[in-house]
Structures are given as C-alpha cells and as structure tokens.
Design a protein around this motif. Structure first.
Motif, PDB file in Angstrom:
ATOM      1  N   MET A 158       8.873   8.647  35.660  1.00 34.35           N
ATOM      2  CA  MET A 158       8.263   9.969  35.756  1.00 34.35           C
ATOM      3  C   MET A 158       7.277  10.214  34.605  1.00 34.35           C
ATOM      4  SD  MET A 158      11.239  12.706  34.758  1.00 34.35           S
ATOM      5  CE  MET A 158      10.106  14.028  35.163  1.00 34.35           C
ATOM      6  N   VAL A 159       7.538   9.626  33.436  1.00 39.91           N
ATOM      7  CA  VAL A 159       6.601   9.743  32.316  1.00 39.91           C
ATOM      8  C   VAL A 159       5.343   8.937  32.613  1.00 39.91           C
ATOM      9  CG1 VAL A 159       6.252   9.306  29.855  1.00 39.91           C
ATOM     10  CG2 VAL A 159       8.474  10.128  30.673  1.00 39.91           C
ATOM     11  N   ALA A 160       5.527   7.716  33.113  1.00 29.56           N
ATOM     12  CA  ALA A 160       4.384   6.886  33.495  1.00 29.56           C
ATOM     13  C   ALA A 160       3.578   7.557  34.598  1.00 29.56           C
ATOM     14  CB  ALA A 160       4.880   5.516  33.947  1.00 29.56           C
ATOM     15  N   ALA A 161       4.273   8.197  35.536  1.00 28.26           N
ATOM     16  CA  ALA A 161       3.596   8.864  36.648  1.00 28.26           C
ATOM     17  C   ALA A 161       2.683   9.971  36.151  1.00 28.26           C
ATOM     18  CB  ALA A 161       4.631   9.428  37.623  1.00 28.26           C
ATOM     19  N   GLN A 162       3.157  10.772  35.201  1.00 29.73           N
ATOM     20  CA  GLN A 162       2.343  11.874  34.698  1.00 29.73           C
ATOM     21  C   GLN A 162       1.119  11.366  33.948  1.00 29.73           C
ATOM     22  OE1 GLN A 162       2.536  15.136  35.387  1.00 29.73           O
ATOM     23  NE2 GLN A 162       0.596  15.262  34.264  1.00 29.73           N
ATOM     24  N   GLU A 163       1.297  10.321  33.142  1.00 33.22           N
ATOM     25  CA  GLU A 163       0.160   9.784  32.396  1.00 33.22           C
ATOM     26  C   GLU A 163      -0.864   9.163  33.341  1.00 33.22           C
ATOM     27  OE1 GLU A 163       1.289   7.380  29.066  1.00 33.22           O
ATOM     28  OE2 GLU A 163       2.813   8.794  28.377  1.00 33.22           O
ATOM     29  N   LEU A 164      -0.388   8.503  34.377  1.00 32.79           N
ATOM     30  CA  LEU A 164      -1.289   7.915  35.361  1.00 32.79           C
ATOM     31  C   LEU A 164      -2.054   9.000  36.118  1.00 32.79           C
ATOM     32  CD1 LEU A 164      -2.182   5.273  36.852  1.00 32.79           C
ATOM     33  CD2 LEU A 164      -0.384   5.798  38.516  1.00 32.79           C
ATOM     34  N   PHE A 165      -1.342  10.048  36.518  1.00 35.96           N
ATOM     35  CA  PHE A 165      -1.963  11.131  37.275  1.00 35.96           C
ATOM     36  C   PHE A 165      -3.049  11.815  36.439  1.00 35.96           C
ATOM     37  CE2 PHE A 165      -1.941  15.440  39.221  1.00 35.96           C
ATOM     38  CZ  PHE A 165      -2.245  15.061  40.523  1.00 35.96           C
TER      39      PHE A 165
ATOM     40  N   GLU B 124       6.298   7.081  42.997  1.00 35.00           N
ATOM     41  CA  GLU B 124       5.770   6.761  44.326  1.00 35.00           C
ATOM     42  C   GLU B 124       4.946   7.921  44.887  1.00 35.00           C
ATOM     43  OE1 GLU B 124       7.327   5.054  48.650  1.00 35.00           O
ATOM     44  OE2 GLU B 124       8.776   5.805  47.188  1.00 35.00           O
ATOM     45  N   ALA B 125       5.463   9.148  44.740  1.00 33.00           N
ATOM     46  CA  ALA B 125       4.728  10.317  45.224  1.00 33.00           C
ATOM     47  C   ALA B 125       3.420  10.503  44.463  1.00 33.00           C
ATOM     48  CB  ALA B 125       5.590  11.565  45.106  1.00 33.00           C
ATOM     49  N   THR B 126       3.410  10.134  43.187  1.00 31.64           N
ATOM     50  CA  THR B 126       2.192  10.231  42.382  1.00 31.64           C
ATOM     51  C   THR B 126       1.154   9.231  42.861  1.00 31.64           C
ATOM     52  OG1 THR B 126       3.419  11.021  40.444  1.00 31.64           O
ATOM     53  CG2 THR B 126       1.261  10.024  40.043  1.00 31.64           C
ATOM     54  N   LEU B 127       1.588   8.004  43.151  1.00 30.10           N
ATOM     55  CA  LEU B 127       0.660   7.004  43.672  1.00 30.10           C
ATOM     56  C   LEU B 127       0.089   7.437  45.023  1.00 30.10           C
ATOM     57  CD1 LEU B 127       2.675   3.805  42.699  1.00 30.10           C
ATOM     58  CD2 LEU B 127       0.473   4.496  41.751  1.00 30.10           C
ATOM     59  N   ASP B 128       0.935   8.021  45.864  1.00 30.52           N
ATOM     60  CA  ASP B 128       0.454   8.544  47.148  1.00 30.52           C
ATOM     61  C   ASP B 128      -0.591   9.636  46.923  1.00 30.52           C
ATOM     62  OD1 ASP B 128       2.157   6.852  48.494  1.00 30.52           O
ATOM     63  OD2 ASP B 128       3.694   8.375  48.869  1.00 30.52           O
ATOM     64  N   ALA B 129      -0.310  10.513  45.964  1.00 26.68           N
ATOM     65  CA  ALA B 129      -1.229  11.622  45.686  1.00 26.68           C
ATOM     66  C   ALA B 129      -2.571  11.110  45.175  1.00 26.68           C
ATOM     67  CB  ALA B 129      -0.605  12.585  44.677  1.00 26.68           C
ATOM     68  N   ILE B 130      -2.544  10.097  44.316  1.00 26.75           N
ATOM     69  CA  ILE B 130      -3.794   9.545  43.786  1.00 26.75           C
ATOM     70  C   ILE B 130      -4.614   8.914  44.906  1.00 26.75           C
ATOM     71  CG2 ILE B 130      -4.738   7.702  42.332  1.00 26.75           C
ATOM     72  CD1 ILE B 130      -2.449   8.306  40.365  1.00 26.75           C
ATOM     73  N   ASP B 131      -3.928   8.209  45.813  1.00 22.30           N
ATOM     74  CA  ASP B 131      -4.635   7.551  46.916  1.00 22.30           C
ATOM     75  C   ASP B 131      -5.302   8.544  47.857  1.00 22.30           C
ATOM     76  OD1 ASP B 131      -3.875   5.101  45.960  1.00 22.30           O
ATOM     77  OD2 ASP B 131      -2.170   4.860  47.319  1.00 22.30           O
ATOM     78  N   ARG B 132      -4.645   9.691  48.072  1.00 20.79           N
ATOM     79  CA  ARG B 132      -5.111  10.612  49.117  1.00 20.79           C
ATOM     80  C   ARG B 132      -5.618  11.951  48.596  1.00 20.79           C
ATOM     81  NH1 ARG B 132       0.560   9.776  52.354  1.00 20.79           N
ATOM     82  NH2 ARG B 132       0.435   7.514  52.547  1.00 20.79           N
ATOM     83  N   LEU B 133      -5.248  12.272  47.352  1.00 23.87           N
ATOM     84  CA  LEU B 133      -5.475  13.638  46.878  1.00 23.87           C
ATOM     85  C   LEU B 133      -6.865  13.875  46.290  1.00 23.87           C
ATOM     86  CD1 LEU B 133      -4.276  16.461  46.303  1.00 23.87           C
ATOM     87  CD2 LEU B 133      -3.486  15.576  44.109  1.00 23.87           C
ATOM     88  N   LEU B 134      -7.427  12.879  45.616  1.00 29.33           N
ATOM     89  CA  LEU B 134      -8.669  13.131  44.893  1.00 29.33           C
ATOM     90  C   LEU B 134      -9.796  13.628  45.797  1.00 29.33           C
ATOM     91  CD1 LEU B 134      -8.672  10.220  42.298  1.00 29.33           C
ATOM     92  CD2 LEU B 134      -7.695  12.517  42.116  1.00 29.33           C
ATOM     93  N   PRO B 135     -10.063  13.000  46.954  1.00 27.82           N
ATOM     94  CA  PRO B 135     -11.069  13.579  47.858  1.00 27.82           C
ATOM     95  C   PRO B 135     -10.669  14.966  48.353  1.00 27.82           C
ATOM     96  CG  PRO B 135     -10.613  11.301  48.440  1.00 27.82           C
ATOM     97  CD  PRO B 135      -9.566  11.705  47.466  1.00 27.82           C
TER      98      PRO B 135
ATOM     99  N   ARG C 120       4.009  17.834  47.533  1.00 29.42           N
ATOM    100  CA  ARG C 120       5.066  16.835  47.640  1.00 29.42           C
ATOM    101  C   ARG C 120       5.267  16.129  46.309  1.00 29.42           C
ATOM    102  NH1 ARG C 120       4.658  11.276  48.685  1.00 29.42           N
ATOM    103  NH2 ARG C 120       6.673  10.342  49.127  1.00 29.42           N
ATOM    104  N   ARG C 121       4.152  15.783  45.663  1.00 26.75           N
ATOM    105  CA  ARG C 121       4.252  15.097  44.372  1.00 26.75           C
ATOM    106  C   ARG C 121       4.914  15.989  43.318  1.00 26.75           C
ATOM    107  NH1 ARG C 121       2.218  15.694  38.840  1.00 26.75           N
ATOM    108  NH2 ARG C 121       2.647  13.639  37.965  1.00 26.75           N
ATOM    109  N   ASN C 122       4.455  17.218  43.190  1.00 28.58           N
ATOM    110  CA  ASN C 122       5.006  18.125  42.181  1.00 28.58           C
ATOM    111  C   ASN C 122       6.474  18.418  42.427  1.00 28.58           C
ATOM    112  OD1 ASN C 122       2.508  18.209  40.993  1.00 28.58           O
ATOM    113  ND2 ASN C 122       1.936  20.195  41.813  1.00 28.58           N
ATOM    114  N   ASN C 123       6.830  18.660  43.683  1.00 28.92           N
ATOM    115  CA  ASN C 123       8.228  18.969  44.007  1.00 28.92           C
ATOM    116  C   ASN C 123       9.137  17.780  43.755  1.00 28.92           C
ATOM    117  OD1 ASN C 123       7.393  21.492  44.801  1.00 28.92           O
ATOM    118  ND2 ASN C 123       7.380  21.024  46.985  1.00 28.92           N
TER     119      ASN C 123
END
Length: 256
Positions: free
Chosen positions: A79-86, A147-158, A182-185
C-alpha cells in the motif's frame, strides 16, 4: 471563485483524519525512525516475496516507467508502494495538484478576515510506540490496494482529463470516478478492516470524515448567509458523496 469567497462568511476546507500520539519531543524523534520501519514489509520481505507473480510483473513494468531510480521501494509494503507509484504517475501526466486554487482563496481570507474551518476527526493513541510495533509485525493483506492502483493508472489518467473538461463545461454526464473510487476504497479498507484498527480504536476513516464534514457544513449553513467549501471533485460527485448526502438531508442543490 475569488468573488464568491469574498462574499462568504466562512470557508470550509477539505476534511482530514488525524492520529494524535501523546508523546514528548525526543520520543517523537525515535518514533519517526519506527514509522519508517513500519512502512516496510515484515521480516525484511520484498514486494517480489509478498505479491503474486502476475501482480509483481505488472508492478515492475509500472515502476520502471514512473519510479525507475527508486530501489528502496521494493522493501516497502504494497500500500505504501502503491501510493508512491500513484503520485508519480499523476505527476508525470501533468495532473498533479497545481497550486493555483488555495493561494488566492487564502489571500481573500486574510484580506477580509473571513473565518476558515477544517473538519477534522482525531483519534488519540496513548501508546504510539506499541502501535508502531504492531504495524511492523502485521501482515495487512494490502496487495489488493496495489492491484487497484495499477488498474487506476492504466485506465484513470485519460479519464481524469475527461473529468476536468466535463466539470469546466458543466457536462456532468462525462464525469466518472468509478475507477478512482475503487482504488481509494480498496486502499482505505486495508486499515479500516485490519486487526490494528480494531485494537487501537481507529474508526471507519471515510465514514468518520464525511460525517464530520456534514456536521460542520450544516452548522455553518445555519449560521452564515454564504459558506464557501473546498472539496475534491470525486467527493462531490460520488453516489454517496457530499452533494448526495446534502440532497438526502433536504437541501436544494443547484448543480453546474
């Protein structure tokens, strides 16, 4: 926006969740080192050890793009890695929090001595050292957050660009925060449902701060002719967000 702030009697800022640890200055310094260790996986594990092979492969590809020089992140909790990546992905896309909203609001507040309030939920932890030890030893089962963060990065930016354009033109039908929600929750649930939260009396974070914001908003509306509130767009537009909650309480909402 500045004109509206100037016509208001109070500015209500975004709500916050705060953990209050009752410790002295020198003990806070030692706790700082403890918190750094709490960010890491228990027993010195790396992300490759705690993630499935498929998820680790996705993480590696994203890290190479957004955090290529950060070697230490491999030992951090998912979860720490996810936040830094996001944060890095948002920054690279040019969608980071540009400092153009708060400064002019604060300038009007200071010039006209307007009241400002920050809804805040505070949880007091009497023994923070013991709490940090608990975090350091716990397996938080937070792979789902990454996993939810990676999904968000793939689909969320546009989608974020589309959302911004939709808000600017008043076309609310274009706006969707499903992926971000979904990612935040998912990430918030890591602590909301964990043994740590139950043991140390940490409540449901999302519900607590929303309830506190509504309480302060209603008090402000009852006192002032005009209140100016600053909130993230996703918190306004969510099906259970602030606009929906105010409407359910009987307030008339004039949407853009």
């Amino acid at each position: 926006m500045v004109d509206l702030v100037g016509q208001s009697q109070e500015v209500l800022w975004r709500p916050h969740f705060v953990v209050d640890a009752d410790v002295g200055f020198f003990r806070k310094l030692s706790l700082g080192y403890g918190m750094l260790k709490a960010e890491k996986n228990p027993d010195g594990a790396k992300l490759a050890d705690v993630l499935s092979p498929e998820l680790y492969a996705r993480w590696t590809a994203a890290k190479q793009r957004y955090l290529p020089r950060d070697r230490g992140i491999e030992r951090k909790r998912p979860m720490v890695a996810a936040q830094e990546l996001f944060t890095a992905a948002i920054r690279e896309a040019g969608l980071g929090p540009a400092k153009i909203v708060n400064p002019p609001i604060r300038a009007v507040i200071q010039a006209q001595s307007i009241k400002e309030s920050i809804p805040k939920v505070t949880v007091k932890i009497d023994d923070p050292a013991a709490a940090i030890k608990d975090v350091r030893r716990m397996s938080l089962n937070d792979s789902a957050c990454l996993e939810a963060t990676l999904d968000a990065i793939d689909r969320l930016l546009p989608r974020m660009i589309t959302n911004a354009n939709g808000w600017a033109t008043g076309d609310l039908k274009q706006i969707s925060f499903d992926q971000l929600g979904r990612r935040n929750n998912t990430c918030a649930d890591v602590f909301s449902n964990a043994e740590f939260s139950r043991k140390w009396g940490i409540p449901d974070i999302r519900a607590s701060i929303r309830d506190e914001w509504l309480r302060m908003a209603e008090a402000s509306l009852a006192t002032n002719a005009t209140t100016f509130a600053v909130l993230p767009l996703e918190d306004l537009m969510a099906p259970d967000g602030y606009v929906a909650r105010l409407r359910a309480l009987g307030y008339e909402i004039d949407a853009p």
